[in-house]
Write a protein that holds these residues in place. Structure first.
Motif, PDB file in Angstrom:
ATOM      1  N   GLU A 206      -9.452  -2.137  -4.692  1.00 35.40           N
ATOM      2  CA  GLU A 206      -9.119  -1.826  -6.083  1.00 35.40           C
ATOM      3  C   GLU A 206      -7.849  -0.974  -6.163  1.00 35.40           C
ATOM      4  O   GLU A 206      -7.594  -0.327  -7.173  1.00 35.40           O
ATOM      5  N   ALA A 207      -7.066  -0.969  -5.095  1.00 37.76           N
ATOM      6  CA  ALA A 207      -5.856  -0.145  -5.046  1.00 37.76           C
ATOM      7  C   ALA A 207      -4.637  -0.945  -5.506  1.00 37.76           C
ATOM      8  O   ALA A 207      -4.606  -2.170  -5.418  1.00 37.76           O
ATOM      9  N   GLU A 208      -3.621  -0.216  -5.998  1.00 39.00           N
ATOM     10  CA  GLU A 208      -2.374  -0.831  -6.455  1.00 39.00           C
ATOM     11  C   GLU A 208      -1.200  -0.081  -5.834  1.00 39.00           C
ATOM     12  O   GLU A 208      -1.289   1.125  -5.589  1.00 39.00           O
ATOM     13  N   VAL A 209      -0.101  -0.786  -5.608  1.00 36.23           N
ATOM     14  CA  VAL A 209       1.096  -0.144  -5.078  1.00 36.23           C
ATOM     15  C   VAL A 209       2.323  -0.734  -5.759  1.00 36.23           C
ATOM     16  O   VAL A 209       2.339  -1.918  -6.104  1.00 36.23           O
ATOM     17  N   TYR A 210       3.322   0.101  -6.000  1.00 40.85           N
ATOM     18  CA  TYR A 210       4.595  -0.399  -6.511  1.00 40.85           C
ATOM     19  C   TYR A 210       5.731   0.445  -5.934  1.00 40.85           C
ATOM     20  O   TYR A 210       5.544   1.607  -5.569  1.00 40.85           O
ATOM     21  N   TYR A 211       6.901  -0.164  -5.852  1.00 40.55           N
ATOM     22  CA  TYR A 211       8.065   0.472  -5.234  1.00 40.55           C
ATOM     23  C   TYR A 211       8.790   1.348  -6.244  1.00 40.55           C
ATOM     24  O   TYR A 211       9.150   0.899  -7.330  1.00 40.55           O
ATOM     25  N   GLU A 212       9.012   2.616  -5.891  1.00 44.02           N
ATOM     26  CA  GLU A 212       9.712   3.547  -6.773  1.00 44.02           C
ATOM     27  C   GLU A 212      11.208   3.582  -6.500  1.00 44.02           C
ATOM     28  O   GLU A 212      11.988   4.004  -7.344  1.00 44.02           O
ATOM     29  N   GLY A 213      11.600   3.159  -5.296  1.00 40.47           N
ATOM     30  CA  GLY A 213      13.000   3.245  -4.899  1.00 40.47           C
ATOM     31  C   GLY A 213      13.183   4.302  -3.822  1.00 40.47           C
ATOM     32  O   GLY A 213      12.383   5.234  -3.693  1.00 40.47           O
ATOM     33  N   GLY A 214      14.241   4.164  -3.033  1.00 40.17           N
ATOM     34  CA  GLY A 214      14.545   5.158  -2.010  1.00 40.17           C
ATOM     35  C   GLY A 214      13.491   5.265  -0.927  1.00 40.17           C
ATOM     36  O   GLY A 214      13.269   6.357  -0.382  1.00 40.17           O
ATOM     37  N   GLY A 215      12.837   4.155  -0.608  1.00 42.27           N
ATOM     38  CA  GLY A 215      11.817   4.170   0.434  1.00 42.27           C
ATOM     39  C   GLY A 215      10.502   4.795   0.012  1.00 42.27           C
ATOM     40  O   GLY A 215       9.655   5.116   0.856  1.00 42.27           O
ATOM     41  N   ARG A 216      10.289   4.946  -1.300  1.00 41.19           N
ATOM     42  CA  ARG A 216       9.067   5.569  -1.815  1.00 41.19           C
ATOM     43  C   ARG A 216       8.189   4.514  -2.486  1.00 41.19           C
ATOM     44  O   ARG A 216       8.664   3.725  -3.302  1.00 41.19           O
ATOM     45  N   HIS A 218       4.524   4.025  -4.567  1.00 38.44           N
ATOM     46  CA  HIS A 218       3.465   4.718  -5.308  1.00 38.44           C
ATOM     47  C   HIS A 218       2.141   3.979  -5.113  1.00 38.44           C
ATOM     48  O   HIS A 218       2.042   2.781  -5.353  1.00 38.44           O
ATOM     49  N   LEU A 219       1.116   4.719  -4.691  1.00 37.91           N
ATOM     50  CA  LEU A 219      -0.197   4.137  -4.418  1.00 37.91           C
ATOM     51  C   LEU A 219      -1.226   4.701  -5.390  1.00 37.91           C
ATOM     52  O   LEU A 219      -1.294   5.916  -5.601  1.00 37.91           O
ATOM     53  N   ARG A 220      -2.013   3.818  -5.991  1.00 37.79           N
ATOM     54  CA  ARG A 220      -3.092   4.238  -6.888  1.00 37.79           C
ATOM     55  C   ARG A 220      -4.399   3.610  -6.431  1.00 37.79           C
ATOM     56  O   ARG A 220      -4.480   2.403  -6.223  1.00 37.79           O
ATOM     57  N   VAL A 221      -5.439   4.437  -6.301  1.00 35.28           N
ATOM     58  CA  VAL A 221      -6.763   3.966  -5.906  1.00 35.28           C
ATOM     59  C   VAL A 221      -7.712   4.140  -7.084  1.00 35.28           C
ATOM     60  O   VAL A 221      -7.787   5.222  -7.678  1.00 35.28           O
ATOM     61  N   ASN A 222      -8.430   3.080  -7.422  1.00 29.80           N
ATOM     62  CA  ASN A 222      -9.371   3.111  -8.542  1.00 29.80           C
ATOM     63  C   ASN A 222     -10.802   2.955  -8.038  1.00 29.80           C
ATOM     64  O   ASN A 222     -11.060   2.192  -7.110  1.00 29.80           O
ATOM     65  N   ALA A 223     -11.723   3.678  -8.662  1.00 29.21           N
ATOM     66  CA  ALA A 223     -13.138   3.571  -8.304  1.00 29.21           C
ATOM     67  C   ALA A 223     -13.987   4.066  -9.465  1.00 29.21           C
ATOM     68  O   ALA A 223     -13.492   4.744 -10.372  1.00 29.21           O
ATOM     69  N   GLN A 224     -15.268   3.734  -9.434  1.00 30.96           N
ATOM     70  CA  GLN A 224     -16.172   4.173 -10.495  1.00 30.96           C
ATOM     71  C   GLN A 224     -16.473   5.668 -10.392  1.00 30.96           C
ATOM     72  O   GLN A 224     -16.705   6.332 -11.397  1.00 30.96           O
ATOM     73  N   HIS A 225     -16.460   6.190  -9.162  1.00 34.04           N
ATOM     74  CA  HIS A 225     -16.798   7.597  -8.951  1.00 34.04           C
ATOM     75  C   HIS A 225     -15.717   8.287  -8.124  1.00 34.04           C
ATOM     76  O   HIS A 225     -15.077   7.665  -7.269  1.00 34.04           O
ATOM     77  N   TYR A 226     -15.550   9.586  -8.366  1.00 38.64           N
ATOM     78  CA  TYR A 226     -14.488  10.348  -7.719  1.00 38.64           C
ATOM     79  C   TYR A 226     -14.638  10.352  -6.197  1.00 38.64           C
ATOM     80  O   TYR A 226     -13.660  10.185  -5.463  1.00 38.64           O
ATOM     81  N   LYS A 227     -15.860  10.535  -5.703  1.00 40.12           N
ATOM     82  CA  LYS A 227     -16.077  10.571  -4.252  1.00 40.12           C
ATOM     83  C   LYS A 227     -15.694   9.248  -3.597  1.00 40.12           C
ATOM     84  O   LYS A 227     -15.134   9.225  -2.498  1.00 40.12           O
ATOM     85  N   ASP A 228     -16.001   8.147  -4.281  1.00 45.66           N
ATOM     86  CA  ASP A 228     -15.643   6.830  -3.746  1.00 45.66           C
ATOM     87  C   ASP A 228     -14.123   6.663  -3.699  1.00 45.66           C
ATOM     88  O   ASP A 228     -13.576   6.092  -2.747  1.00 45.66           O
ATOM     89  N   ALA A 229     -13.441   7.164  -4.734  1.00 46.06           N
ATOM     90  CA  ALA A 229     -11.982   7.076  -4.770  1.00 46.06           C
ATOM     91  C   ALA A 229     -11.362   7.910  -3.649  1.00 46.06           C
ATOM     92  O   ALA A 229     -10.407   7.482  -2.990  1.00 46.06           O
ATOM     93  N   GLU A 230     -11.914   9.106  -3.430  1.00 48.92           N
ATOM     94  CA  GLU A 230     -11.426   9.983  -2.360  1.00 48.92           C
ATOM     95  C   GLU A 230     -11.589   9.318  -0.992  1.00 48.92           C
ATOM     96  O   GLU A 230     -10.668   9.321  -0.166  1.00 48.92           O
ATOM     97  N   LYS A 231     -12.754   8.748  -0.769  1.00 48.01           N
ATOM     98  CA  LYS A 231     -13.033   8.095   0.514  1.00 48.01           C
ATOM     99  C   LYS A 231     -12.101   6.907   0.736  1.00 48.01           C
ATOM    100  O   LYS A 231     -11.527   6.739   1.823  1.00 48.01           O
ATOM    101  N   SER A 232     -11.936   6.099  -0.306  1.00 46.03           N
ATOM    102  CA  SER A 232     -11.070   4.926  -0.201  1.00 46.03           C
ATOM    103  C   SER A 232      -9.622   5.326   0.041  1.00 46.03           C
ATOM    104  O   SER A 232      -8.921   4.720   0.867  1.00 46.03           O
TER     105      SER A 232
END
Length: 256
Positions: A206-216, A218-232
């Motif tokens: 359930e994660a997403e990534v997109y290029y910001e530029g300059g070798g950076r 951005h990663l986003r992780v989505n989950a139903q619960h905070y602990k699951d998001a942290e683990k993922s």
């Protein structure tokens, strides 16, 4: 379908616009959510010098802008395109898609009960004012038992039908954790290697990534619960860092 709001936008608010006219030093747009027009000066199109404004916008293009100034007495709205980040743009578009989904739910219920859509929708929005201006977040609160359709003051038939459909079609809100990878590689095919790493690691997640530029990246992780998001997040960042070490270095910085 996106029904228009009966108000003026607020300064700093993000709004969806359609370009209607392009001049050498300014752009006219319609604010799709408000049924009003606005202006973007060339200095607010993009950072740096602009040689040809049509390299950035053209008639019919849909853009997300930031409201700079509103003068209701003159019917004037100043907007900026360059002050909207990629992340803000994505969030705004997603918000509007969610609102359209909520409107379709109301439309479906009206069809079931043979009620006129627009009067019913306006009645719902009038009852919604104590909860905010957006319907979709209210529907999510219903799923979480933080709100009730009965709070809208509708008749019992509509209340029951709307509650049933909302519980069938609306998912609970997700938790998102974000951060940025700084990846450095001197490999001749470094860009392809980085892309391959993200595609392999993020596949079926359930994660997403997109290029910001300059070798950076951005990663986003989505989950139903905070602990699951942290683990993922930990599992994904550890794996990406390890794979990237084969052709360079990767450092992850979590967003505040």
């Amino acid at each position: 379908m996106l029904l228009q709001q009966d108000r003026w936008p607020e300064p700093s608010e993000l709004v969806l616009c359609t370009v209607t006219k392009v001049l050498p030093h300014s752009v006219f747009v319609s604010l799709d959510e408000f049924g009003k027009s606005g202006l973007i000066h060339i200095s607010e199109i993009s950072p740096g010098r602009i040689r040809n404004i049509r390299d950035y916008v053209k008639e019919g293009k849909v853009v997300v802008c930031k409201v700079l100034d509103v003068r209701e007495d003159r019917g004037h709205i100043d907007l900026s395109l360059r002050r909207v980040s990629d992340n803000q743009r994505r969030k705004k578009v997603n918000e509007l898609k969610q609102e359209q989904k909520a409107e379709k739910i109301v439309e479906f219920v009206c069809g079931q009960l043979k009620k006129e859509f627009l009067p019913t929708y306006k009645e719902i929005m009038a009852g919604l004012k104590t909860h905010g201006e957006r319907l979709y977040p209210f529907f999510q609160d219903i799923i979480l038992d933080k709100a009730k359709v009965a709070d809208l003051g509708l008749d019992k038939t509509i209340t029951k039908a709307l509650d049933d459909i909302v519980r069938q079609r609306i998912k609970p809100p997700e938790v998102s954790i974000e951060g940025t990878f700084k990846i450095i590689t001197y490999a001749s095919d470094g860009v392809l290697l980085i892309r391959s790493t993200f595609e392999q690691v993020l596949k079926d997640t359930e994660a997403e990534v997109y290029y910001e530029g300059g070798g950076r990246y951005h990663l986003r992780v989505n989950a139903q619960h905070y602990k699951d998001a942290e683990k993922s997040l930990k599992e994904l960042t550890d794996t990406i860092t390890e794979q990237a070490s084969a052709y360079g270095t990767a450092v992850f910085e979590r967003a505040a």
